[in-house]
Design an enzyme around this catalytic site. Sequence first.
Site, PDB file in Angstrom:
ATOM      1  N   CYS A  38      -4.732   2.404  -3.622  1.00 20.98           N
ATOM      2  CA  CYS A  38      -3.461   2.893  -3.047  1.00 20.98           C
ATOM      3  C   CYS A  38      -2.342   1.880  -3.236  1.00 20.98           C
ATOM      4  O   CYS A  38      -1.515   1.671  -2.328  1.00 20.98           O
ATOM      5  CB  CYS A  38      -3.611   3.239  -1.568  1.00 20.98           C
ATOM      6  SG  CYS A  38      -4.759   4.548  -1.234  1.00 20.98           S
TER       7      CYS A  38
ATOM      8  N   GLN B 249      -4.564  -4.883   7.008  1.00 15.80           N
ATOM      9  CA  GLN B 249      -5.573  -5.798   6.437  1.00 15.80           C
ATOM     10  C   GLN B 249      -5.669  -7.131   7.169  1.00 15.80           C
ATOM     11  O   GLN B 249      -6.578  -7.901   6.878  1.00 15.80           O
ATOM     12  CB  GLN B 249      -5.287  -6.050   4.953  1.00 15.80           C
ATOM     13  CG  GLN B 249      -5.496  -4.833   4.084  1.00 15.80           C
ATOM     14  CD  GLN B 249      -6.931  -4.301   4.136  1.00 15.80           C
ATOM     15  OE1 GLN B 249      -7.882  -5.008   4.461  1.00 15.80           O
ATOM     16  NE2 GLN B 249      -7.096  -3.026   3.829  1.00 15.80           N
TER      17      GLN B 249
ATOM     18  N   HIS C  97       0.875  -1.187   0.000  1.00 13.51           N
ATOM     19  CA  HIS C  97       0.000   0.000   0.000  1.00 13.51           C
ATOM     20  C   HIS C  97       0.906   1.230   0.000  1.00 13.51           C
ATOM     21  O   HIS C  97       2.001   1.185   0.574  1.00 13.51           O
ATOM     22  CB  HIS C  97      -0.839  -0.056   1.289  1.00 13.51           C
ATOM     23  CG  HIS C  97      -1.938   0.957   1.379  1.00 13.51           C
ATOM     24  ND1 HIS C  97      -1.704   2.273   1.698  1.00 13.51           N
ATOM     25  CD2 HIS C  97      -3.274   0.842   1.226  1.00 13.51           C
ATOM     26  CE1 HIS C  97      -2.859   2.930   1.731  1.00 13.51           C
ATOM     27  NE2 HIS C  97      -3.830   2.088   1.433  1.00 13.51           N
TER      28      HIS C  97
ATOM     29  N   ASP D 230       2.955  -4.293   8.128  1.00 15.33           N
ATOM     30  CA  ASP D 230       1.757  -3.470   7.956  1.00 15.33           C
ATOM     31  C   ASP D 230       0.559  -4.416   8.112  1.00 15.33           C
ATOM     32  O   ASP D 230       0.237  -5.170   7.198  1.00 15.33           O
ATOM     33  CB  ASP D 230       1.810  -2.831   6.558  1.00 15.33           C
ATOM     34  CG  ASP D 230       0.512  -2.130   6.201  1.00 15.33           C
ATOM     35  OD1 ASP D 230      -0.433  -2.140   7.023  1.00 15.33           O
ATOM     36  OD2 ASP D 230       0.435  -1.576   5.088  1.00 15.33           O
TER      37      ASP D 230
ATOM     38  N   LYS E 290     -10.606  -0.025  10.428  1.00 15.13           N
ATOM     39  CA  LYS E 290     -10.751  -1.303   9.718  1.00 15.13           C
ATOM     40  C   LYS E 290     -11.010  -2.435  10.703  1.00 15.13           C
ATOM     41  O   LYS E 290     -11.421  -3.521  10.316  1.00 15.13           O
ATOM     42  CB  LYS E 290      -9.492  -1.606   8.902  1.00 15.13           C
ATOM     43  CG  LYS E 290      -9.190  -0.576   7.817  1.00 15.13           C
ATOM     44  CD  LYS E 290      -7.973  -0.991   7.015  1.00 15.13           C
ATOM     45  CE  LYS E 290      -7.316   0.144   6.285  1.00 15.13           C
ATOM     46  NZ  LYS E 290      -8.038   0.650   5.125  1.00 15.13           N
TER      47      LYS E 290
HETATM   48  N1  PLP Z   1      -1.835  -0.541   4.684  1.00 19.77           N
HETATM   49  C1  PLP Z   1      -2.772  -1.253   4.069  1.00 19.77           C
HETATM   50  C2  PLP Z   1      -2.451  -2.655   3.616  1.00 19.77           C
HETATM   51  C3  PLP Z   1      -4.045  -0.733   3.870  1.00 19.77           C
HETATM   52  O1  PLP Z   1      -4.978  -1.463   3.249  1.00 19.77           O
HETATM   53  C4  PLP Z   1      -4.315   0.580   4.310  1.00 19.77           C
HETATM   54  C5  PLP Z   1      -5.626   1.194   4.056  1.00 19.77           C
HETATM   55  O2  PLP Z   1      -6.365   0.801   3.198  1.00 19.77           O
HETATM   56  C6  PLP Z   1      -3.294   1.282   4.957  1.00 19.77           C
HETATM   57  C7  PLP Z   1      -2.073   0.685   5.129  1.00 19.77           C
HETATM   58  C8  PLP Z   1      -3.517   2.680   5.449  1.00 19.77           C
HETATM   59  O3  PLP Z   1      -4.484   2.711   6.443  1.00 19.77           O
HETATM   60  P1  PLP Z   1      -5.070   4.116   6.930  1.00 19.77           P
HETATM   61  O4  PLP Z   1      -5.597   4.794   5.711  1.00 19.77           O
HETATM   62  O5  PLP Z   1      -6.131   3.736   7.883  1.00 19.77           O
HETATM   63  O6  PLP Z   1      -3.952   4.857   7.562  1.00 19.77           O
END
Ligand code: PLP
Length: 425
Positions: A369, A206, A126, A203, A229
């Site tokens: 993203c 998900q 992401h 990270d 999430k």
């Molecule tokens: N990392 C992953 C794999 C994500 O799917 C997301 C959001 O969709 C993020 C990071 C970023 O999360 P946030 O927008 O809540 O900071």
Amino acid sequence: MPPDTPATTRFDALAVKRQFPGLADERLHYLDNAATAQMPEAVFDAMRRFETDARANVHGGSHRCARRAMDAYAEARSRVARFLNAASSNEVVFTYGATAAINLAAYSFGQSLQPGDIVLLSVLEHHSNLVPWQKLAERRGVVLRFLPMTEDGRIDLDRVEEEAAMGCRLIALTHCSNVTGAVTDVARVVRAARANGARVLIDGAQLAPHTPLDMRALGVDFYAFSGHKTFGPTGIGVLWGRRELLDSMPPFLTGGQMIQKVTLEGATFRDPPFRFEAGTPPIAQAIGLGAALDWMLTLDWKAIREYELRLTRRLLAGLAQLSGVRVIGPTDTASRRGVVSFHVEGCTPDEVCRALDMRGLALRGGYHCAQPLFAAAGVDGAARASLAPYNTEADIDVLLDALGRLVGRNDAARMAAGHAFPAQG
Ligand code: PLP
């Protein structure tokens, strides 16, 4: 119940769904959970209790509301630590989301990296786990290297050991792809890192919504995830870090509350996690997140895992029947979660999502993203269905039916225009 009855029959998704005020409308089929999940009543209650009985700042203050607020905020941190099976709640830093958590790590841990040090990422990341490292590379001359993607949309770990041995100081990977749903073999990544003295950041944005976690067993150094999430509110997230690492890191944001002593010439800083929480934190949101994770801990995740896989299988099988639909990611259910992206030939992802919305289906379309992932896959974006424990077979069936009609319309239009049918997805 006979002993071999699968756990799936015992999981009652509708009973879960009834706890979610945002899902009261039966015509809504909410399949955008990977972007933001809905919140159960328990979370609204906890946040409302704070706002009505204990609303005050959490920094100092000896009046009763301040004391209640501080207790509730500390309790929220303990709840997060319990969800993560962390050694101590002092390893839990509240941030405003996974993005902020990774930025914090990239900035503060990044200060210990030298020009030429390698940070190993993957092309599936992401943007939140890519751009902060690009900025670090610009600031400190750190070199970014990337693990490729397999044909079926997984991080290709074939060369992780070799890459880790090339002067790698940090491996930062997603636990579960927000596009393909593929789950990373973190144990292998940790082994490769440890053998070469590298650190590991995961990270977990998900994966955290799909299971309580165990930081002690996972063996990583940092773990980031988002509240919205994991059935909590927006504006809150977590960076979990090993105590000794957090202790060694300088602050990211500076200002009030994170200091020990300030003079006109300079300042000294508090111990973690407070060193990393400058200013007034999102208090109600932290309390809401604590309640959300506590709520998650009441569920039977083994049963949910089987249930989610059953729905995922149903969705994948249905998509395979539709002409011109290509799944971006694994088309089986091994090592994956219920995040399924697909491209519909002849339609932009946005057109697909708009058409589905007419049937009450909430899906998201675009690059999610993860533009480098789509560049590697050679696909111009995708629509994505992502599951939570409150989703049902009906949600999947309505989706497949709506997609069937959309694809049928496309085929008819193509026939009318004299074009051949597209290849089976
Ligand atoms: N990392 C992953 C794999 C994500 O799917 C997301 C959001 O969709 C993020 C990071 C970023 O999360 P946030 O927008 O809540 O900071």
